[in-house]
Design a protein around this motif. Structure first.
Motif, PDB file in Angstrom:
ATOM      1  N   THR A  25      -4.170 -12.212 -14.783  1.00 50.20           N
ATOM      2  CA  THR A  25      -4.793 -13.439 -15.262  1.00 50.20           C
ATOM      3  C   THR A  25      -5.388 -13.222 -16.642  1.00 50.20           C
ATOM      4  N   TRP A  27      -8.616 -14.365 -19.246  1.00 41.58           N
ATOM      5  CA  TRP A  27      -9.977 -14.896 -19.196  1.00 41.58           C
ATOM      6  C   TRP A  27     -10.722 -14.532 -20.473  1.00 41.58           C
ATOM      7  N   LYS A 128      -0.334 -19.075 -16.448  1.00 40.00           N
ATOM      8  CA  LYS A 128      -1.749 -18.821 -16.178  1.00 40.00           C
ATOM      9  C   LYS A 128      -2.620 -19.910 -16.808  1.00 40.00           C
ATOM     10  N   HIS A 130      -6.994 -21.108 -17.275  1.00 44.29           N
ATOM     11  CA  HIS A 130      -8.353 -20.554 -17.229  1.00 44.29           C
ATOM     12  C   HIS A 130      -9.383 -21.593 -17.671  1.00 44.29           C
ATOM     13  N   GLU A 184      -8.765 -10.323  -9.840  1.00 40.37           N
ATOM     14  CA  GLU A 184      -7.356 -10.497 -10.151  1.00 40.37           C
ATOM     15  C   GLU A 184      -6.479 -11.034  -9.032  1.00 40.37           C
ATOM     16  N   ARG A 209     -15.311 -13.988 -11.802  1.00 38.11           N
ATOM     17  CA  ARG A 209     -13.997 -14.539 -12.085  1.00 38.11           C
ATOM     18  C   ARG A 209     -13.366 -14.947 -10.763  1.00 38.11           C
ATOM     19  N   TRP A 211     -10.490 -16.204  -8.671  1.00 36.54           N
ATOM     20  CA  TRP A 211      -9.031 -16.196  -8.782  1.00 36.54           C
ATOM     21  C   TRP A 211      -8.441 -17.187  -7.792  1.00 36.54           C
ATOM     22  N   SER A 232      -7.884 -18.370 -13.363  1.00 32.78           N
ATOM     23  CA  SER A 232      -9.116 -17.580 -13.470  1.00 32.78           C
ATOM     24  C   SER A 232     -10.214 -18.518 -13.912  1.00 32.78           C
TER      25      SER A 232
END
Length: 238
Positions: A25, A27, A128, A130, A184, A209, A211, A232
């Motif tokens: 991920t 971030w 991905k 975020h 993660e 974080r 996930w 994330s």
């Protein structure tokens, strides 16, 4: 703020590298506790950072308390990509396209579409998303329209050790069966979203974080057989 070992890993990001399509991920972490300057990080298995190509960062947006879009500048440095936000952000969001990773008949995955790898029958397109919450306000509970999105159900800053409810959306609709985890990737005991896309996440003290991930089988596509969404969601717990 960043350990030397982390900097050595990030210094290698300019070189192209093929990485696994799962559990990686993207971030942000604040630079020297700043609310306007951030380092972009990319993680892998066992808490390790991995190199990445900066052109894979497709979108970076920041908004203030009034919902105004703030200018974000990026700087590619020896220790990675750094961002500067012009103003006082409440929320920063990112989109990271990690490409298509194909498994050949023998050997490790390569970052190529399946139709460019002779004999390959499996490939994953890894996307991905975020969000970083800088300052908790009602704005952070709004849907911003990411194809795969985590949305907190409360504008109150989460407390360490207390359940914090979020909703996971796919194409704007609640999605069931999505695992949540710390860092993660998820584990067998982690919460899973219900029919309304809702699950409770228990934050740890300090920076968290959250996930979330989902894999979707894809038919009749010559380039890949699976779409992998990973999310994330970064925030500080009180």
């Amino acid at each position: 703020m960043f350990a030397k070992s982390r900097q050595r890993v990030l210094a290698a990001f300019i070189a192209c590298c093929a990485s696994s399509a799962s559990a990686h991920t993207v971030w942000l972490e604040s630079v020297d506790k700043s609310t306007t300057d951030y380092q972009v990080l990319f993680g892998g298995h066992a808490g390790k950072l991995e190199p990445y190509r900066p052109e894979k960062l497709k979108q970076i947006d920041a908004v203030d308390r009034q919902g105004k879009t703030l200018a974000v500048s990026r700087d590619v440095t020896a220790d990675g990509v750094r961002l500067h936000v012009d103003g006082a952000p409440v929320l920063i969001s990112m989109h990271f396209d990690n490409g298509i990773h194909t498994r050949p008949p023998t050997g490790r995955s390569v970052e190529k579409p399946m139709n460019e790898v002779p004999g390959a029958t499996r490939a994953t397109y890894a996307v991905k998303y975020h969000k970083t919450v800088v300052d908790w306000s009602p704005l952070v509970t709004q849907i911003i329209g990411q194809p795969f999105e985590v949305v907190p159900l409360s504008a109150k800053q989460p407390a360490a050790g207390e359940p914090f409810r979020i909703r996971v959306l796919q194409d704007g609709k609640p999605v069931a069966g999505v695992k949540l985890g710390h860092g993660e990737e998820g584990t067998a005991s982690d919460p899973v979203t219900d029919a309304d896309g809702v699950a409770a996440f228990v934050p740890k003290p300090g920076f968290n974080r959250l996930w979330a991930g989902k894999r979707i089988a894809v038919d009749d596509n010559p380039k890949y057989t699976e779409l992998s969404y990973e999310y994330s969601f970064g925030f500080d717990a009180r």
